[in-house]
Design an enzyme around this catalytic site. Structure first.
Site, PDB file in Angstrom:
ATOM      1  N   HIS A   1      -9.657 -30.432  22.047  1.00  0.00           N
ATOM      2  CA  HIS A   1      -9.808 -29.675  20.804  1.00  0.00           C
ATOM      3  C   HIS A   1     -11.200 -29.050  20.656  1.00  0.00           C
ATOM      4  O   HIS A   1     -11.498 -28.462  19.624  1.00  0.00           O
ATOM      5  CB  HIS A   1      -9.516 -30.580  19.606  1.00  0.00           C
ATOM      6  CG  HIS A   1      -8.107 -31.084  19.586  1.00  0.00           C
ATOM      7  ND1 HIS A   1      -7.084 -30.427  18.949  1.00  0.00           N
ATOM      8  CD2 HIS A   1      -7.555 -32.179  20.165  1.00  0.00           C
ATOM      9  CE1 HIS A   1      -5.954 -31.100  19.113  1.00  0.00           C
ATOM     10  NE2 HIS A   1      -6.214 -32.162  19.852  1.00  0.00           N
TER      11      HIS A   1
ATOM     12  N   LYS B   1      -3.861 -25.753  23.693  1.00  0.00           N
ATOM     13  CA  LYS B   1      -4.560 -25.457  22.438  1.00  0.00           C
ATOM     14  C   LYS B   1      -5.161 -24.050  22.530  1.00  0.00           C
ATOM     15  O   LYS B   1      -4.454 -23.071  22.463  1.00  0.00           O
ATOM     16  CB  LYS B   1      -5.626 -26.513  22.152  1.00  0.00           C
ATOM     17  CG  LYS B   1      -5.073 -27.784  21.508  1.00  0.00           C
ATOM     18  CD  LYS B   1      -4.511 -28.736  22.492  1.00  0.00           C
ATOM     19  CE  LYS B   1      -4.043 -30.019  21.874  1.00  0.00           C
ATOM     20  NZ  LYS B   1      -3.349 -30.882  22.843  1.00  0.00           N
TER      21      LYS B   1
ATOM     22  N   SER C   1      -8.898 -35.233  17.020  1.00  0.00           N
ATOM     23  CA  SER C   1      -7.814 -34.306  16.710  1.00  0.00           C
ATOM     24  C   SER C   1      -7.227 -34.473  15.317  1.00  0.00           C
ATOM     25  O   SER C   1      -6.518 -33.578  14.843  1.00  0.00           O
ATOM     26  CB  SER C   1      -6.693 -34.460  17.743  1.00  0.00           C
ATOM     27  OG  SER C   1      -6.181 -35.783  17.737  1.00  0.00           O
TER      28      SER C   1
END
Length: 397
Positions: A213, A244, A185
């Site tokens: 991610h 996300k 990340s």
């Protein structure tokens, strides 16, 4: 007389010192959605390059509509844990869809991504067993390992030789769990999963991938880094978050039924925590629809990502080994990073500093993150402004 604990807290003055320097970067209130341009509470509009909304869905009207309808039907809260009264039919529907999406038998959702890793790593960390972690794994993985009863070994970031040296000292017949990020990340690079899975098979270790991610970014229709490498059968557990690419809040873990049955009944951050709200479940489910129905959204994310990579490199920035929409602008000095972030904000660019304890001082960076809804013109504006600031401080020539 003040108690010792309060005195200890009173002596923690690092934030105040940074505030006095005028470079405090945290807790800036935003009064709009997470779009490429956000309205700050002080009334200014700034380019947002600090968000994890990779597909630009967190302010999408379709997710808002789904969340609103869920509230109208189920209310604002489940008022209890999944274990007891907090399981809705839409929780189970989303779990079945997520399992199919990442190619596993079952999945279970948690209220946050942090709680997924905290609960799964701690409950699978058996007494007499081993947990092996990349030294840049997310904090929630580290915290989960601290709550486990396993012996914990860390290996140097993406260094498979060091990982094997750690596996060699583990007892052969003891439970072993390797936990890594799919996409890291802060640095934006990938775990070398093919090599890691070979080692796991050699030493009889299970593999868990935190793909917070990677989902929505890599793999067919955003199915993640495990799918990207074609290793769905070799990876035991796939974790994802909804905060996300899914534009919501919550998280899940997917794997074979034996793993999920055990986790559902023993993970403390699941059974002792309130369940995902109806609105969050509905928004995440709608985002999953969009990922699968609109591959062009992911294509747009990659177009602007490749454009930004080239723009930064052409302008002399050190962006390390990123291969993702996460672009680390290496600074390697905490006060410089904070100063740059403050100046960029004053010039209309919202970016975020990554300092200790997230990274050691030698790896201090500024995190620049992209969304599918960013334009190349917005990237150009940010690169130009950041280039001017970086040159001022002598970081690039």
């Amino acid at each position: 007389m003040e108690n010792t604990l309060k005195s200890l807290c009173r002596n923690y003055t690092v934030p105040q010192q940074i505030q006095q320097l005028g470079i405090y970067p945290y807790y800036k209130p935003i009064s709009s959605g997470q779009n490429p341009v956000v309205r700050m509470a002080d009334g200014r509009d700034v380019l947002m390059f600090g968000s994890n909304s990779y597909l630009g869905l967190s302010d999408d009207p379709r997710l808002k509509e789904a969340a609103t309808k869920a509230i109208e039907k189920y209310g604002t809260s489940c008022s209890g844990s999944r274990f007891l009264n907090g399981t809705l039919d839409i929780h189970e529907e989303l779990e079945a869809r997520l399992a199919a999406f990442v190619g596993k038998q079952q999945a279970v959702t948690f209220s946050t991504g942090f709680q997924v890793n905290l609960g799964v790593v701690s409950t699978l960390g058996q007494r007499g067993g081993y947990i092996l972690l990349d030294d840049t794994d997310h904090a929630c993985i580290i915290d989960g390992s601290r709550l486990s009863f396993s012996t914990v070994y860390k290996f140097r970031h993406n260094d498979m030789e060091v990982l094997e040296s750690k596996l060699k000292v583990c007892e052969a017949d003891a439970p072993k769990l390797i936990v890594v990020d799919g996409v890291y990340s802060m640095l934006g690079d990938l775990c070398p999963l093919p090599e890691l899975c070979e080692l796991a098979a050699k030493y009889d270790a299970a593999v868990m991938v935190d793909d917070a991610h990677g989902l929505g970014v890599f793999g067919k229709n955003g199915s993640g880094t495990v799918a990207h490498f074609g290793l769905t059968d070799e990876v035991d557990l796939i974790m994802g978050t909804f905060s996300k690419s899914f534009g919501s809040l919550g998280g899940f873990i997917a794997g074979d039924s034996e793993y999920i049955n055990y986790i559902r009944h023993t993970a403390r951050s699941l059974i002792f925590s309130a369940s995902m709200t109806p609105a969050a479940v509905a928004a995440a489910s709608r985002a999953l629809d969009i990922m699968q129905e609109e591959p062009e959204r992911i294509e747009k994310l990659w177009e602007v990502t490749h454009y930004a990579h080239k723009a930064f490199r052409d302008n002399g920035f050190d962006i390390n080994a990123t291969v993702s929409p996460i672009i680390p602008l290496m600074v390697r000095n905490t006060q410089l990073a904070l100063s740059i972030v403050a100046e960029a904000y004053n010039d209309g660019v919202f970016i975020t500093p990554v300092i200790a304890p997230a990274v050691p001082e030698k790896d201090v960076l500024i995190r620049f993150a992209l969304m599918a809804t960013h334009t190349t013109a917005q990237v150009d504006e940010a690169v130009e402004k950041l280039g001017r600031i970086f040159r001022k401080y002598g970081i690039i020539s």
